[in-house]
Design a protein around this motif. Sequence first.
Motif, PDB file in Angstrom:
ATOM      1  N   HIS A 260     -24.974  43.277 -47.192  1.00 16.79           N
ATOM      2  CA  HIS A 260     -26.213  42.606 -46.417  1.00 16.79           C
ATOM      3  C   HIS A 260     -26.637  40.970 -46.330  1.00 16.79           C
ATOM      4  CE1 HIS A 260     -30.615  41.935 -46.142  1.00 16.79           C
ATOM      5  NE2 HIS A 260     -30.373  43.184 -45.507  1.00 16.79           N
ATOM      6  N   ARG A 261     -26.356  40.605 -47.512  1.00 19.81           N
ATOM      7  CA  ARG A 261     -26.064  39.215 -47.162  1.00 19.81           C
ATOM      8  C   ARG A 261     -25.164  38.463 -46.354  1.00 19.81           C
ATOM      9  NH1 ARG A 261     -23.788  36.983 -53.055  1.00 19.81           N
ATOM     10  NH2 ARG A 261     -21.723  37.129 -51.564  1.00 19.81           N
ATOM     11  N   GLU A 262     -23.699  39.563 -45.887  1.00 20.68           N
ATOM     12  CA  GLU A 262     -23.204  38.468 -45.026  1.00 20.68           C
ATOM     13  C   GLU A 262     -23.157  39.483 -43.754  1.00 20.68           C
ATOM     14  OE1 GLU A 262     -21.285  36.368 -46.032  1.00 20.68           O
ATOM     15  OE2 GLU A 262     -21.178  36.114 -48.170  1.00 20.68           O
ATOM     16  N   SER A 263     -24.022  40.100 -43.266  1.00 16.83           N
ATOM     17  CA  SER A 263     -24.312  40.491 -42.073  1.00 16.83           C
ATOM     18  C   SER A 263     -25.044  39.968 -41.162  1.00 16.83           C
ATOM     19  CB  SER A 263     -25.334  42.198 -42.490  1.00 16.83           C
ATOM     20  OG  SER A 263     -26.738  41.375 -42.636  1.00 16.83           O
ATOM     21  N   PHE A 264     -25.062  38.833 -41.474  1.00 17.74           N
ATOM     22  CA  PHE A 264     -26.332  38.325 -40.229  1.00 17.74           C
ATOM     23  C   PHE A 264     -24.843  36.475 -39.757  1.00 17.74           C
ATOM     24  CE2 PHE A 264     -28.827  39.839 -44.039  1.00 17.74           C
ATOM     25  CZ  PHE A 264     -30.103  39.274 -42.695  1.00 17.74           C
ATOM     26  N   THR A 265     -25.363  36.979 -38.286  1.00 17.63           N
ATOM     27  CA  THR A 265     -24.070  36.405 -37.029  1.00 17.63           C
ATOM     28  C   THR A 265     -24.868  35.302 -36.335  1.00 17.63           C
ATOM     29  OG1 THR A 265     -24.051  37.741 -35.349  1.00 17.63           O
ATOM     30  CG2 THR A 265     -22.819  37.795 -37.243  1.00 17.63           C
ATOM     31  N   SER A 266     -24.935  34.187 -35.813  1.00 17.84           N
ATOM     32  CA  SER A 266     -25.325  33.178 -35.362  1.00 17.84           C
ATOM     33  C   SER A 266     -25.658  34.201 -33.625  1.00 17.84           C
ATOM     34  CB  SER A 266     -24.148  32.036 -35.160  1.00 17.84           C
ATOM     35  OG  SER A 266     -23.441  32.739 -34.153  1.00 17.84           O
ATOM     36  N   GLU A 267     -25.521  34.972 -33.750  1.00 16.10           N
ATOM     37  CA  GLU A 267     -26.085  36.014 -32.438  1.00 16.10           C
ATOM     38  C   GLU A 267     -27.233  36.273 -32.798  1.00 16.10           C
ATOM     39  OE1 GLU A 267     -22.668  36.360 -33.142  1.00 16.10           O
ATOM     40  OE2 GLU A 267     -21.833  34.560 -31.363  1.00 16.10           O
ATOM     41  N   GLY A 268     -27.781  36.796 -34.102  1.00 15.86           N
ATOM     42  CA  GLY A 268     -28.884  37.059 -34.590  1.00 15.86           C
ATOM     43  C   GLY A 268     -28.353  38.635 -34.585  1.00 15.86           C
ATOM     44  N   GLN A 269     -27.575  39.104 -34.760  1.00 17.75           N
ATOM     45  CA  GLN A 269     -26.966  40.391 -35.564  1.00 17.75           C
ATOM     46  C   GLN A 269     -26.194  40.317 -36.749  1.00 17.75           C
ATOM     47  OE1 GLN A 269     -27.164  43.466 -35.461  1.00 17.75           O
ATOM     48  NE2 GLN A 269     -25.122  43.943 -33.806  1.00 17.75           N
ATOM     49  N   GLY A 270     -27.753  41.536 -37.705  1.00 16.80           N
ATOM     50  CA  GLY A 270     -27.937  41.824 -39.239  1.00 16.80           C
ATOM     51  C   GLY A 270     -28.053  42.975 -38.808  1.00 16.80           C
ATOM     52  N   ILE A 271     -27.677  43.322 -40.964  1.00 12.38           N
ATOM     53  CA  ILE A 271     -28.110  44.446 -41.091  1.00 12.38           C
ATOM     54  C   ILE A 271     -29.392  44.982 -41.514  1.00 12.38           C
ATOM     55  CG2 ILE A 271     -27.407  46.703 -43.238  1.00 12.38           C
ATOM     56  CD1 ILE A 271     -24.712  45.874 -43.132  1.00 12.38           C
ATOM     57  N   VAL A 272     -30.121  45.813 -41.534  1.00 13.83           N
ATOM     58  CA  VAL A 272     -31.405  46.213 -41.036  1.00 13.83           C
ATOM     59  C   VAL A 272     -31.800  46.820 -42.864  1.00 13.83           C
ATOM     60  CG1 VAL A 272     -32.099  45.160 -39.311  1.00 13.83           C
ATOM     61  CG2 VAL A 272     -31.769  47.833 -39.223  1.00 13.83           C
ATOM     62  N   ASP A 273     -30.573  48.330 -42.652  1.00  9.37           N
ATOM     63  CA  ASP A 273     -30.728  49.157 -43.780  1.00  9.37           C
ATOM     64  C   ASP A 273     -29.395  49.729 -43.413  1.00  9.37           C
ATOM     65  OD1 ASP A 273     -31.811  50.625 -45.831  1.00  9.37           O
ATOM     66  OD2 ASP A 273     -32.179  51.676 -44.291  1.00  9.37           O
ATOM     67  N   LEU A 274     -29.105  49.861 -45.518  1.00  4.72           N
ATOM     68  CA  LEU A 274     -27.417  50.242 -45.277  1.00  4.72           C
ATOM     69  C   LEU A 274     -27.090  51.268 -46.795  1.00  4.72           C
ATOM     70  CD1 LEU A 274     -25.324  47.524 -46.675  1.00  4.72           C
ATOM     71  CD2 LEU A 274     -27.801  47.682 -46.652  1.00  4.72           C
ATOM     72  N   ALA A 275     -26.449  52.120 -46.853  1.00  2.00           N
ATOM     73  CA  ALA A 275     -26.126  53.415 -47.840  1.00  2.00           C
ATOM     74  C   ALA A 275     -24.630  53.120 -48.021  1.00  2.00           C
ATOM     75  CB  ALA A 275     -26.667  54.311 -47.887  1.00  2.00           C
ATOM     76  N   VAL A 276     -23.932  52.956 -49.569  1.00  2.00           N
ATOM     77  CA  VAL A 276     -23.226  52.667 -49.789  1.00  2.00           C
ATOM     78  C   VAL A 276     -23.219  54.206 -50.711  1.00  2.00           C
ATOM     79  CG1 VAL A 276     -20.991  51.752 -50.733  1.00  2.00           C
ATOM     80  CG2 VAL A 276     -22.134  50.759 -49.021  1.00  2.00           C
ATOM     81  N   VAL A 277     -21.914  54.585 -50.080  1.00  2.00           N
ATOM     82  CA  VAL A 277     -22.003  56.186 -50.723  1.00  2.00           C
ATOM     83  C   VAL A 277     -19.788  56.415 -51.371  1.00  2.00           C
ATOM     84  CG1 VAL A 277     -23.109  57.188 -50.189  1.00  2.00           C
ATOM     85  CG2 VAL A 277     -21.174  57.289 -48.867  1.00  2.00           C
ATOM     86  N   ALA A 278     -20.027  56.932 -51.821  1.00  2.00           N
ATOM     87  CA  ALA A 278     -18.232  57.341 -52.515  1.00  2.00           C
ATOM     88  C   ALA A 278     -17.605  58.701 -52.453  1.00  2.00           C
ATOM     89  CB  ALA A 278     -18.306  56.890 -53.964  1.00  2.00           C
ATOM     90  N   ARG A 279     -17.210  58.915 -51.238  1.00  2.00           N
ATOM     91  CA  ARG A 279     -16.744  60.693 -50.914  1.00  2.00           C
ATOM     92  C   ARG A 279     -15.510  60.278 -50.226  1.00  2.00           C
ATOM     93  NH1 ARG A 279     -19.792  61.376 -44.803  1.00  2.00           N
ATOM     94  NH2 ARG A 279     -18.402  61.075 -43.331  1.00  2.00           N
ATOM     95  N   THR A 280     -14.531  62.180 -49.961  1.00  2.00           N
ATOM     96  CA  THR A 280     -14.070  62.693 -49.347  1.00  2.00           C
ATOM     97  C   THR A 280     -13.892  61.720 -48.191  1.00  2.00           C
ATOM     98  OG1 THR A 280     -13.229  63.302 -52.042  1.00  2.00           O
ATOM     99  CG2 THR A 280     -11.926  63.987 -49.799  1.00  2.00           C
ATOM    100  N   GLU A 281     -13.447  62.384 -47.263  1.00  2.00           N
ATOM    101  CA  GLU A 281     -12.774  62.181 -45.551  1.00  2.00           C
ATOM    102  C   GLU A 281     -12.630  63.921 -45.405  1.00  2.00           C
ATOM    103  OE1 GLU A 281     -14.185  60.026 -43.292  1.00  2.00           O
ATOM    104  OE2 GLU A 281     -15.029  59.353 -45.158  1.00  2.00           O
ATOM    105  N   ASP A 282     -11.636  64.142 -45.714  1.00  2.00           N
ATOM    106  CA  ASP A 282     -10.958  65.655 -45.868  1.00  2.00           C
ATOM    107  C   ASP A 282     -10.407  65.869 -47.014  1.00  2.00           C
ATOM    108  OD1 ASP A 282     -11.331  65.485 -42.861  1.00  2.00           O
ATOM    109  OD2 ASP A 282      -9.572  64.058 -42.574  1.00  2.00           O
ATOM    110  N   GLU A 283     -10.947  66.806 -47.951  1.00  2.00           N
ATOM    111  CA  GLU A 283     -10.821  67.346 -49.499  1.00  2.00           C
ATOM    112  C   GLU A 283      -9.443  68.481 -48.934  1.00  2.00           C
ATOM    113  OE1 GLU A 283     -12.775  68.771 -53.690  1.00  2.00           O
ATOM    114  OE2 GLU A 283     -14.287  68.626 -51.541  1.00  2.00           O
TER     115      GLU A 283
END
Length: 323
Positions: A260-283
């Motif tokens: 979240h802290r590193e998401s903001f750009t000079s063009e006004g882009q950024g993150i308003v919500d996020l979630a990080v999870v640990a998961r298996t792609e193809d178990e």
Amino acid sequence: MLAAAQQHFDFNQRDRFLHQISPSFDLSVGELWWALTAGGQLCIATKATRRSPVQLGDYIREAAVTFTYFTPTQLALVLEHNGAALAANPNYRISLLCGERLPARLADAFHKLGTSATLYNCWGPTEAVVQTTIHRCDGPVAEQLNIPIGYALGNCRHYIVDAAMNPLPPGFVGEICIGGPQVAQGYWNRPEVNRKQFVRNPFCSLDDEERGWTMLFRTGDRGRFLPDGQLEFLGRISGDKQVKLRGLRIDLGEIEHVLHRESFTSEGQGIVDLAVVARTEDEDPASLTDDRQLVAFVVPKKPLQTNRDKAAYAVLLQARAKG
């Protein structure tokens, strides 16, 4: 921990201890100091050998290693790629696993190899000198949904408590707390965290009081006592975002904060919500290893219209988070 393990395993000068873990990882304490205190030989795997499960298996056989201390993920890699080398080592007598949950399928795979070694499942946080419990895994264990982490080592004390620090009876699930001489005094320069996790032990005996063993560590792990007195580990307390991934303790909340802290750009882009999870792609049900990956789900401030835009922003987040 060193003295307790000596009582369990009767280490001696004929033992050959594999050293393949970075000294910055707490399991290296066992590898190094059990060898030194027993007067045994330390078999140091090269960097190239450590990176290759095939070469590591061959080295264990060629060096006639008698003792290994792996995370389950590390052992699984060796079993999958060169398990025959372990079975071909008649000197192999002790295989300790610690650092993450032991899957029953991995324990069964180890037993099916027919090695001469006995498998042990251990548990303990760095804050209590690496290891505080031990469980001997006699196969087969396929019927077990959750392999116990075992009985207390040496002078370690374990308690299961509720949110108000009331002790719970056997069978009831609560937070695992640790007392005894192995408990640290706290984290360096983290007084707020110390006040929550390192507290005075309200359950210590008079003998412990006299010895100065009065600190209690609240692990944040959930567990319960089984009818035979062994501990069962049941994951983290609800709401806690800490996970164990291939033996490493990772706080998903900290990763979310950095993204979240590193998401903001000079063009006004950024993150308003996020979630990080640990998961298996193809178990793969036949796989013995922990194949989970960290995946971040993000909601950007400005819509990303094309797949190219999405990929570019994802690359930007990865680069900034690593930096």
